[in-house]
Design a protein around this motif. Sequence first.
Motif, PDB file in Angstrom:
ATOM      1  N   LEU A 230       0.833  -1.197   0.000  1.00  0.00           N
ATOM      2  CA  LEU A 230       0.000   0.000   0.000  1.00  0.00           C
ATOM      3  C   LEU A 230       0.870   1.250   0.000  1.00  0.00           C
ATOM      4  CD1 LEU A 230      -2.656  -0.938   2.736  1.00  0.00           C
ATOM      5  CD2 LEU A 230      -2.856  -1.234   0.252  1.00  0.00           C
ATOM      6  N   ALA A 231       0.484   2.226  -0.810  1.00  0.00           N
ATOM      7  CA  ALA A 231       1.010   3.586  -0.688  1.00  0.00           C
ATOM      8  C   ALA A 231      -0.023   4.364   0.120  1.00  0.00           C
ATOM      9  CB  ALA A 231       1.211   4.208  -2.063  1.00  0.00           C
ATOM     10  N   TYR A 232       0.436   5.018   1.188  1.00  0.00           N
ATOM     11  CA  TYR A 232      -0.537   5.616   2.095  1.00  0.00           C
ATOM     12  C   TYR A 232      -0.016   6.916   2.688  1.00  0.00           C
ATOM     13  CZ  TYR A 232       2.343   4.189   6.064  1.00  0.00           C
ATOM     14  OH  TYR A 232       3.376   4.058   6.955  1.00  0.00           O
ATOM     15  N   THR A 233      -0.965   7.720   3.172  1.00  0.00           N
ATOM     16  CA  THR A 233      -0.643   8.876   3.992  1.00  0.00           C
ATOM     17  C   THR A 233      -1.509   8.828   5.238  1.00  0.00           C
ATOM     18  OG1 THR A 233      -0.278  11.278   3.997  1.00  0.00           O
ATOM     19  CG2 THR A 233      -2.302  10.508   2.968  1.00  0.00           C
ATOM     20  N   ARG A 234      -0.941   9.226   6.353  1.00  0.00           N
ATOM     21  CA  ARG A 234      -1.634   9.140   7.644  1.00  0.00           C
ATOM     22  C   ARG A 234      -2.294  10.473   7.966  1.00  0.00           C
ATOM     23  NH1 ARG A 234       0.821   5.176  11.885  1.00  0.00           N
ATOM     24  NH2 ARG A 234      -0.083   3.893  10.226  1.00  0.00           N
ATOM     25  N   VAL A 252      -1.869  11.319  -2.204  1.00  0.00           N
ATOM     26  CA  VAL A 252      -1.346   9.999  -2.544  1.00  0.00           C
ATOM     27  C   VAL A 252      -1.367   9.803  -4.062  1.00  0.00           C
ATOM     28  CG1 VAL A 252      -1.581   7.510  -2.200  1.00  0.00           C
ATOM     29  CG2 VAL A 252      -2.119   9.082  -0.334  1.00  0.00           C
ATOM     30  N   GLU A 253      -2.423  10.250  -4.725  1.00  0.00           N
ATOM     31  CA  GLU A 253      -2.495  10.118  -6.184  1.00  0.00           C
ATOM     32  C   GLU A 253      -1.380  10.899  -6.864  1.00  0.00           C
ATOM     33  OE1 GLU A 253      -7.170   9.390  -7.234  1.00  0.00           O
ATOM     34  OE2 GLU A 253      -6.621  11.380  -6.521  1.00  0.00           O
ATOM     35  N   ARG A 254      -1.072  12.105  -6.369  1.00  0.00           N
ATOM     36  CA  ARG A 254       0.026  12.885  -6.946  1.00  0.00           C
ATOM     37  C   ARG A 254       1.370  12.174  -6.745  1.00  0.00           C
ATOM     38  NH1 ARG A 254      -2.739  17.277  -4.619  1.00  0.00           N
ATOM     39  NH2 ARG A 254      -1.243  17.311  -2.883  1.00  0.00           N
ATOM     40  N   TRP A 255       1.538  11.593  -5.561  1.00  0.00           N
ATOM     41  CA  TRP A 255       2.781  10.867  -5.281  1.00  0.00           C
ATOM     42  C   TRP A 255       2.927   9.683  -6.240  1.00  0.00           C
ATOM     43  CZ3 TRP A 255       4.192   5.944  -3.849  1.00  0.00           C
ATOM     44  CH2 TRP A 255       5.494   5.782  -3.357  1.00  0.00           C
ATOM     45  N   LEU A 256       1.841   8.939  -6.435  1.00  0.00           N
ATOM     46  CA  LEU A 256       1.885   7.805  -7.358  1.00  0.00           C
ATOM     47  C   LEU A 256       2.233   8.257  -8.770  1.00  0.00           C
ATOM     48  CD1 LEU A 256      -1.269   5.802  -6.171  1.00  0.00           C
ATOM     49  CD2 LEU A 256       1.124   5.221  -5.766  1.00  0.00           C
ATOM     50  N   ALA A 257       1.588   9.346  -9.218  1.00  0.00           N
ATOM     51  CA  ALA A 257       1.868   9.854 -10.565  1.00  0.00           C
ATOM     52  C   ALA A 257       3.331  10.271 -10.689  1.00  0.00           C
ATOM     53  CB  ALA A 257       0.947  11.028 -10.877  1.00  0.00           C
ATOM     54  N   GLU A 262       0.951   2.985 -11.090  1.00  0.00           N
ATOM     55  CA  GLU A 262      -0.496   2.876 -11.231  1.00  0.00           C
ATOM     56  C   GLU A 262      -1.067   2.025 -10.094  1.00  0.00           C
ATOM     57  OE1 GLU A 262      -2.758   4.076 -13.333  1.00  0.00           O
ATOM     58  OE2 GLU A 262      -1.312   5.227 -14.514  1.00  0.00           O
ATOM     59  N   PRO A 263      -2.157   2.439  -9.470  1.00  0.00           N
ATOM     60  CA  PRO A 263      -2.794   1.594  -8.453  1.00  0.00           C
ATOM     61  C   PRO A 263      -3.257   0.276  -9.064  1.00  0.00           C
ATOM     62  CG  PRO A 263      -3.653   3.834  -8.390  1.00  0.00           C
ATOM     63  CD  PRO A 263      -2.845   3.733  -9.640  1.00  0.00           C
TER      64      PRO A 263
END
Length: 293
Positions: A230-234, A252-257, A262-263
């Motif tokens: 999981l990529a996550y933010t608390r 989180v979406e910006r970090w993934l991009a 891709e999720p």
Amino acid sequence: MNGYGDDDLLTIGAFAARARLSPKALRLYDRLGLLAPAYVDEASGYRYYRTEQTERARLVALLRQLDMPLALIGELVTLAELDGTAAAARLAAYWADVEARIAGQRTLAGYLRGRLSGRSSEMEELYGTFVVETVDVPERVVLTETRHTLADELPAWIGASLGRLETGARECGGVTAAPFVVYHSEVSMESDGPAESCVPVADETAARAWAKAHGRTRETAVRVEPARRLAYTRITKAQVAHPQIIAAFEAVERWLAGQGIEPVGPCREVYFADWDAAGPDDAVCDIAFPIGS
């Protein structure tokens, strides 16, 4: 006139003048079931009112200025005739809900102004900087409840459904990891998901028996949640509210991009803390997206 003397009844025009309303408004209140005439002449269709109905007519008019739902207006004006203190308390509860909604909308408007104007530094100052990390979670058996729900009903449903599942988990060897909510599709005021509440349990056989016994009235099931990264933010309890939680998902979406990732599954909220015991600034939830290993 239906048991009333002529002196006891007022024409709709005379009553409208006394109540400081228009005949059109009185006809509307009658049609909505909020204020019926005391007597309607069968031959002419003329409406007649009693003087004692004036207070109810004025109260209906004032409550409509609060944009109160018609059903609640009917409930409140009837309650006011029986118990004014109880009616005042019901109005106070309604208005507290309105103020909470307006406060949320005010915050959302501020968020959208910053988003539209591109003032990222101001957004970070308002919501805090979201730190994104990754974590590996093992395969788990989860007891689940699924529901199509709009955003305004979501918080209440999450609390209630996780409570039901945690109660069931006690009959299934106990809760083995933090409960979480999976969003299989968008939940908003226009889109109803579905959302899936999940509680990891120890005993799959007992969980399937419990789900079968309780699945008649709710979409209760058992499934195996695969091992995931999981990529996550608390976020804190205060940030679970809109629009802060939206900003967290987008962080989180910006970090993934930015990582070119891709999720590989639907996003989720992981509730790892005691919600009732937590304060506004206590961390309670991870906003997470499944990603490849």
